[in-house]
Enzyme design. Structure first.
Site, PDB file in Angstrom:
ATOM      1  N   LYS A  80      30.642 -86.849 -58.392  1.00  0.00           N
ATOM      2  CA  LYS A  80      31.986 -86.881 -57.809  1.00  0.00           C
ATOM      3  C   LYS A  80      32.744 -88.129 -58.271  1.00  0.00           C
ATOM      4  CE  LYS A  80      29.975 -86.124 -53.865  1.00  0.00           C
ATOM      5  NZ  LYS A  80      29.485 -85.833 -52.537  1.00  0.00           N
ATOM      6  N   HIS A  94      32.632 -96.513 -53.386  1.00  0.00           N
ATOM      7  CA  HIS A  94      31.976 -95.489 -52.563  1.00  0.00           C
ATOM      8  C   HIS A  94      30.972 -96.162 -51.640  1.00  0.00           C
ATOM      9  CE1 HIS A  94      30.230 -91.588 -51.568  1.00  0.00           C
ATOM     10  NE2 HIS A  94      29.047 -92.175 -51.661  1.00  0.00           N
ATOM     11  N   ASP A 132      28.529 -79.422 -56.490  1.00  0.00           N
ATOM     12  CA  ASP A 132      28.061 -80.283 -55.395  1.00  0.00           C
ATOM     13  C   ASP A 132      28.394 -79.664 -54.042  1.00  0.00           C
ATOM     14  OD1 ASP A 132      26.906 -82.816 -54.349  1.00  0.00           O
ATOM     15  OD2 ASP A 132      28.914 -83.009 -53.516  1.00  0.00           O
ATOM     16  N   ARG A 135      21.521 -77.924 -49.386  1.00  0.00           N
ATOM     17  CA  ARG A 135      20.565 -79.001 -49.064  1.00  0.00           C
ATOM     18  C   ARG A 135      20.548 -79.282 -47.573  1.00  0.00           C
ATOM     19  NH1 ARG A 135      22.845 -83.705 -52.269  1.00  0.00           N
ATOM     20  NH2 ARG A 135      21.237 -84.901 -51.219  1.00  0.00           N
ATOM     21  N   SER A 147      24.599 -86.272 -56.700  1.00  0.00           N
ATOM     22  CA  SER A 147      25.705 -85.782 -55.882  1.00  0.00           C
ATOM     23  C   SER A 147      26.817 -86.834 -55.819  1.00  0.00           C
ATOM     24  CB  SER A 147      25.161 -85.466 -54.475  1.00  0.00           C
ATOM     25  OG  SER A 147      26.186 -85.380 -53.530  1.00  0.00           O
TER      26      SER A 147
HETATM   27  N1  URA Z   1      26.663 -88.575 -50.075  1.00  0.00           N
HETATM   28  C1  URA Z   1      26.900 -87.645 -51.031  1.00  0.00           C
HETATM   29  O1  URA Z   1      28.009 -87.500 -51.509  1.00  0.00           O
HETATM   30  N2  URA Z   1      25.866 -86.878 -51.425  1.00  0.00           N
HETATM   31  C2  URA Z   1      24.622 -86.989 -50.935  1.00  0.00           C
HETATM   32  O2  URA Z   1      23.749 -86.275 -51.353  1.00  0.00           O
HETATM   33  C3  URA Z   1      24.396 -87.964 -49.937  1.00  0.00           C
HETATM   34  C4  URA Z   1      25.445 -88.745 -49.532  1.00  0.00           C
END
Ligand code: URA
Length: 433
Positions: free
Chosen positions: A187, A82, A161, A168, A183
């Site tokens: 995932k 990621h 999320d 947010r 967050s």
């Molecule tokens: N990427 C994400 O998946 N979540 C966040 O809060 C910020 C960047």
């Protein structure tokens, strides 16, 4: 339990327990906790923070708010990667075949671009025919068969999320470490891999502008991963200037092709090789960074990474003739060259400015429903540390828009030229495990 008591507890700076956090997420996803409650709690978290156990509990509750993918039937160690997002960040598209060609299994769930940062799925869709929403079955089958797949997250994964991120975005509560970390990790954990590699970007084009913030985020992400017993490692990387030369979907795919053929930009190639080395260690295919780096570099030099790339693109429906003949890709109607107004050394190419300009040229989205122009973008002709002569090209700007003069001015302002020599920045700043 009462959501107002939970909000008040965090407002007063006290620590929430697991039951309270589970209750909040569960009831929010069910719609019993309303957006106005969640907004107040997010702002309280933003202002008062969360400790490690709270962040782990929040990650856990979010991860379990929807479907969790089970990859255990696929043989071997499955690794995911990621990036916290940047400008010109096409790394996953080159890295995944590089690592898979070295024998690892990569199961990656990626996202789309929003604002000044691009998204891997959009870049992949710039290849005609490429499919990026695979069914769970196809995703698993492809990993078992060719060792790699990239897909978008299915709609039933981590619904908490999706709701919280949208909230947010409109309540000024995006940029705070416990919320960003939970967050991202909810995932990554829900997608079921054994190991997670995180590229934490640092600089004007990234979420984290400074080294201390990037380091804190990286450490938080790694600590969360370890709490869930996943081999989690992070690399803090430079996002003060765009990565490589290309920014924009087709332009970036072409840069990936050049890189996998062995003639990519040096910063981008180095980032791919260092990241691949870490992932190969996670996949237990190498013992240390230098042997892992050599293994990855071999796949680049002997052409196996490019072959793997073609195999992958074909498996997901992409037209591989574009990979053999990248000149087949469409080009924007207008290609404008910006030149240097004075001679000197490039001190800065502000990544944020370039990313925003690329978005306005059509390469990205301001809001989720915007359509992308795959041909739009910018090709840098100079990087930080390079010398430039007055009148020499700084970059090429690709757009189909008619009204681009003010964007050109912004791009020009991103380049800072000074009279003294500037050292080329390192791409990999710190490895955290
Ligand atoms: N990427 C994400 O998946 N979540 C966040 O809060 C910020 C960047």
């Amino acid at each position: 339990m009462d959501i107002i008591e939970i909000i008040a507890k965090k407002r007063d700076g006290r620590v929430l327990n697991k039951q309270e956090i589970d209750y909040f997420i569960d009831q929010y996803v069910k719609g019993n906790v309303k957006d106005y409650h969640a907004s107040a709690l997010l702002m309280a978290i933003y202002l008062k923070g969360m400790n490690h156990s709270e962040t782990v509990a929040l990650t856990n509750a979010m991860m379990h708010s929807g479907k969790i993918i089970d990859l255990s039937k696929i043989k071997g160690i499955k690794v995911d990667k990621h990036s916290t997002g940047g400008v010109g960040d096409k790394t996953s598209i080159a890295l995944v075949p590089l690592v898979a060609a070295s024998g690892a299994k990569i199961a990656m769930m990626s996202g789309r671009g929003l604002g000044h940062t691009g998204g891997t799925l959009d870049k992949l869709e710039a290849i005609p025919g490429m499919k990026v929403s695979l069914s769970e079955e196809t995703f698993k089958h492809q990993i078992a068969k060719i060792g790699m797949a990239i897909t978008g997250q299915t709609s039933d994964m981590v619904p908490a999320d999706k709701k919280l991120y949208a909230l947010r975005d409109v309540t000024a509560t995006i940029d705070v470490i416990p919320l960003i970390a939970s967050s991202i990790m909810s995932k990554k954990l829900a997608s079921g891999t054994d190991a997670i590699f995180l590229d934490v970007k640092m600089g004007s084009g990234a979420f984290m502008k400074t080294f201390p913030d990037a380091e804190q985020l990286a450490k938080t992400l790694v600590r969360i991963g370890k709490a869930f017993k996943r081999d989690t490692r992070a690399l803090i990387t430079n996002m003060r200037e765009p990565l490589g030369f290309a920014v924009g979907n087709i332009l970036e795919v072409k840069e990936v092709i050049a890189t996998l053929k062995g003639h990519g930009p040096s910063d981008f190639t180095e980032l791919c090789l260092v990241s691949a080395a870490i992932m190969l260690i996670q996949a237990k295919l190498a013992k240390n960074i230098s042997s892992a780096y050599a293994l990855a570099e071999k796949q680049l030099k002997n052409g196996k990474a490019f072959q793997k790339f073609k195999e992958w693109i074909k498996a997901q429906g992409g037209d591989t003739t574009y990979l053999d003949a990248p000149e087949k890709f469409k080009t924007a109607k207008n290609v404008i060259t910006l030149t240097a107004k004075k001679s000197g050394y490039i001190e800065e190419i502000t990544a944020l400015t370039i990313g925003e300009a690329a978005m306005h040229l059509g390469a990205g989205r301001l809001s989720v429903s915007d359509k992308i122009d795959y041909t739009a973008g910018i090709i840098l002709k100079k990087k930080v540390g390079d010398h430039v002569k007055k009148g020499e090209p700084l970059c090429e700007v690709y757009t189909n828009k008619k009204d681009y003069q003010s964007i050109l001015k912004d791009i020009g302002r991103a380049f800072k030229i000074v009279s003294w020599e500037i050292r080329k920045p390192e791409i990999a700043i710190k490895y955290i495990k």
